[in-house]
Design a protein around this motif. Structure first.
Motif, mmCIF file in Angstrom:
data_model
loop_
_atom_site.group_PDB
_atom_site.id
_atom_site.type_symbol
_atom_site.label_atom_id
_atom_site.label_comp_id
_atom_site.label_asym_id
_atom_site.label_seq_id
_atom_site.Cartn_x
_atom_site.Cartn_y
_atom_site.Cartn_z
ATOM 1 N N ARG A 336 4.245 -6.052 -38.950
ATOM 2 C CA ARG A 336 3.454 -5.159 -38.092
ATOM 3 C C ARG A 336 2.495 -4.341 -38.951
ATOM 4 N N HIS A 337 2.987 -3.837 -40.076
ATOM 5 C CA HIS A 337 2.121 -3.089 -40.986
ATOM 6 C C HIS A 337 1.028 -3.999 -41.565
ATOM 7 N N THR A 338 1.397 -5.251 -41.842
ATOM 8 C CA THR A 338 0.416 -6.192 -42.385
ATOM 9 C C THR A 338 -0.700 -6.448 -41.375
ATOM 10 N N PHE A 339 -0.338 -6.651 -40.120
ATOM 11 C CA PHE A 339 -1.320 -6.856 -39.048
ATOM 12 C C PHE A 339 -2.300 -5.683 -38.998
ATOM 13 N N ALA A 340 -1.752 -4.454 -39.047
ATOM 14 C CA ALA A 340 -2.604 -3.263 -38.983
ATOM 15 C C ALA A 340 -3.488 -3.151 -40.220
ATOM 16 N N SER A 341 -2.924 -3.440 -41.391
ATOM 17 C CA SER A 341 -3.705 -3.299 -42.624
ATOM 18 C C SER A 341 -4.863 -4.290 -42.666
ATOM 19 N N VAL A 352 -9.026 1.524 -32.397
ATOM 20 C CA VAL A 352 -8.847 0.127 -31.988
ATOM 21 C C VAL A 352 -7.496 -0.397 -32.477
ATOM 22 N N VAL A 353 -7.167 -0.101 -33.729
ATOM 23 C CA VAL A 353 -5.888 -0.531 -34.287
ATOM 24 C C VAL A 353 -4.736 0.087 -33.508
ATOM 25 N N GLY A 354 -4.855 1.374 -33.212
ATOM 26 C CA GLY A 354 -3.803 2.044 -32.452
ATOM 27 C C GLY A 354 -3.616 1.442 -31.078
ATOM 28 N N ALA A 355 -4.717 1.068 -30.430
ATOM 29 C CA ALA A 355 -4.639 0.462 -29.094
ATOM 30 C C ALA A 355 -3.944 -0.893 -29.149
ATOM 31 N N LEU A 356 -4.232 -1.685 -30.174
ATOM 32 C CA LEU A 356 -3.592 -2.994 -30.304
ATOM 33 C C LEU A 356 -2.099 -2.870 -30.609
ATOM 34 N N LEU A 357 -1.738 -1.850 -31.384
ATOM 35 C CA LEU A 357 -0.329 -1.647 -31.732
ATOM 36 C C LEU A 357 0.449 -0.936 -30.640
ATOM 37 N N GLY A 358 -0.265 -0.341 -29.689
ATOM 38 C CA GLY A 358 0.425 0.377 -28.620
ATOM 39 C C GLY A 358 0.803 1.785 -28.995
ATOM 40 N N HIS A 359 0.113 2.380 -29.975
ATOM 41 C CA HIS A 359 0.396 3.765 -30.358
ATOM 42 C C HIS A 359 -0.142 4.719 -29.292
ATOM 43 N N THR A 360 0.638 5.738 -28.973
ATOM 44 C CA THR A 360 0.193 6.739 -28.003
ATOM 45 C C THR A 360 -0.360 7.982 -28.684
ATOM 46 N N GLN A 361 -0.119 8.124 -29.999
ATOM 47 C CA GLN A 361 -0.612 9.290 -30.728
ATOM 48 C C GLN A 361 -1.426 8.832 -31.933
ATOM 49 N N SER A 366 -2.664 7.031 -38.202
ATOM 50 C CA SER A 366 -3.368 7.623 -39.347
ATOM 51 C C SER A 366 -2.769 7.216 -40.692
ATOM 52 N N ARG A 367 -1.558 6.654 -40.693
ATOM 53 C CA ARG A 367 -0.959 6.214 -41.960
ATOM 54 C C ARG A 367 -1.789 5.114 -42.626
ATOM 55 N N TYR A 368 -2.633 4.437 -41.816
ATOM 56 C CA TYR A 368 -3.459 3.360 -42.348
ATOM 57 C C TYR A 368 -4.859 3.831 -42.740
ATOM 58 N N ALA A 369 -5.103 5.144 -42.658
ATOM 59 C CA ALA A 369 -6.461 5.663 -42.880
ATOM 60 C C ALA A 369 -6.977 5.334 -44.274
ATOM 61 N N HIS A 370 -6.102 5.354 -45.281
ATOM 62 C CA HIS A 370 -6.563 5.110 -46.653
ATOM 63 C C HIS A 370 -7.107 3.695 -46.834
ATOM 64 N N LEU A 371 -6.711 2.782 -45.925
ATOM 65 C CA LEU A 371 -7.188 1.408 -46.040
ATOM 66 C C LEU A 371 -8.643 1.258 -45.621
ATOM 67 N N LEU A 372 -9.174 2.331 -45.014
ATOM 68 C CA LEU A 372 -10.586 2.300 -44.630
ATOM 69 C C LEU A 372 -11.514 2.455 -45.838
#
Length: 392
Positions: A336-341, A352-361, A366-372
């Motif tokens: 799941r983390h790999t998909f998001a990264s 967009v990433v949050g919507a695909l993962l189903g995050h509500t917050q 934001s844990r993936y922000a550094h990958l930007l």
């Protein structure tokens, strides 16, 4: 009645009366006294007038157990409570006579909480984990105590003991205790939550992503595996970023392969909300092959027990396929983390990433922000190349 300022020396030298009891009243706190009996017992007492004009007298504690300064401090609290209209003496009597159903043991209350609160709100996996926390860590230390007897120190002691072997589980145990006591407070069984401010152990977040080379080796290992049902589960995890429980519980009536949509029902999602997921052509291809081979089961991944059940785990398969692919220290949830990264690194926005993962917050994503940083750096370099005439 005459008053003197009570001191420890005065109390120690106080002689018992020949019969009955005698009192020496404190000049510093009106209503506070030391009582001596003919048997030689000495106790701190407080006398107050409660609502309705009635006079009450209650024992605070015995002199050989409770220091004078603590007794005087408690006397002030009792008198203040009486001034506010309460009856501390009556409250103490009622507390001593309290029935088990109004002051149950933690074991009794936890079982009721699991049925009436967790049973309505939590998924089966969460309920299972909470029962394990209760059984293994919380109840062995606190189960026999009644709710009203448990203080913050008791929770801290439990946390410390569990932390010696299981520091993360110790934190989860405190969180579960806090949830239990919050309900007890809401139901009027407690006046405060003793677990609310207990300090937790420091936890380091785990972030493990498969590299492109590892993904290639994983795909080869999946293709070579004889257990293609389990291999398809892993393929969907990598291609959708879904949780393993969501994929295992997927039903054909939740999918629309023509439209390329999977509607996860609320009962299977962590957020307890329906989550509509667009499916890529690669996912549709995997599902279409399975649909052609499907017989009568409503499940995309039917279990061995019959059409009424679906697969419940691929843990053993995952360990074997990782060994075959030469991949170490990767949990199945890391797919799941790999998909998001991969999404973030390719330039997709966090919403967009949050919507695909189903995050509500948003903070969950934001844990993936550094990958930007990488796509943003490449964009900045393109601007630099243009503004510098094609030279960096």
């Amino acid at each position: 009645m005459a008053r003197v300022r009570l001191t420890t020396t005065l109390v120690d030298e106080l002689q018992p009366p020949e019969k009955g009891q005698s009192f020496v009243w404190d000049s510093e706190v009106a209503g506070f006294a030391v009582r001596a009996t003919a048997s030689g017992a000495k106790a701190w007492v407080v006398q107050m007038r409660v609502r309705g004009g009635k006079e009450r007298r209650m024992v605070i504690g015995f002199c050989h157990k409770l220091p004078l300064d603590k007794a005087r401090q408690e006397a002030r609290k009792v008198i203040a409570a009486a001034d506010l209209g309460r009856d501390p003496a009556q409250e103490r009597r009622e507390a001593r006579e309290v029935k088990p159903d109004t002051n149950p043991t933690l074991t009794e209350f936890a079982e009721r909480w699991m049925e009436e609160v967790a049973g309505r709100r939590n998924r089966a996996g969460t309920i299972k984990n909470r029962r394990l926390l209760l059984k293994n860590h919380i109840l062995p230390h606190l189960g026999e105590k009644r709710l009203g007897e448990i203080g913050r120190r008791d929770i801290e002691d439990m946390h410390h003991r569990v932390s010696q072997k299981y520091p993360v589980a110790a934190n989860r145990a405190v969180s579960l205790c806090s949830a239990l006591f919050a309900t007890a407070e809401r139901w009027g069984l407690l006046t405060e939550n003793p677990a609310a401010k207990v300090e937790r152990n420091t936890e380091e977040g785990r972030e493990r992503y498969l590299t492109p080379e590892e993904i290639a080796r994983l795909r080869t290992a999946l293709d070579q595996s004889p257990a293609q049902d389990s291999a398809d589960v892993v393929r969907l995890l990598l291609l959708t970023g879904a949780r393993v429980g969501e994929v295992l519980a997927m039903r054909w009536d939740q999918t629309d392969l023509a439209a390329g949509v999977w509607s996860k029902p609320a009962a299977t999602t962590k957020q307890n909300k329906t989550h509509r997921v667009p499916l890529s052509p690669a996912v549709v291809e995997v599902l279409a092959k399975r649909q052609q081979a499907a017989k009568t089961s409503p499940w995309v991944f039917p279990g061995r027990e019959g059409p009424a059940h679906h697969m419940t785990t691929v843990r053993t398969f995952w360990a074997a396929v990782c060994k075959r692919a030469g991949i170490q220290a990767v949990r199945i949830h890391d797919l799941r983390h790999t998909f998001a990264s991969l999404l973030v690194s390719s330039g997709e926005s966090l919403p967009v990433v949050g919507a695909l993962l189903g995050h509500t917050q948003a903070k969950t994503t934001s844990r993936y922000a550094h990958l930007l940083d990488d796509p943003l750096r490449r964009a900045a370099e393109r601007v630099a190349a243009i503004t510098s005439g094609g030279k960096l």
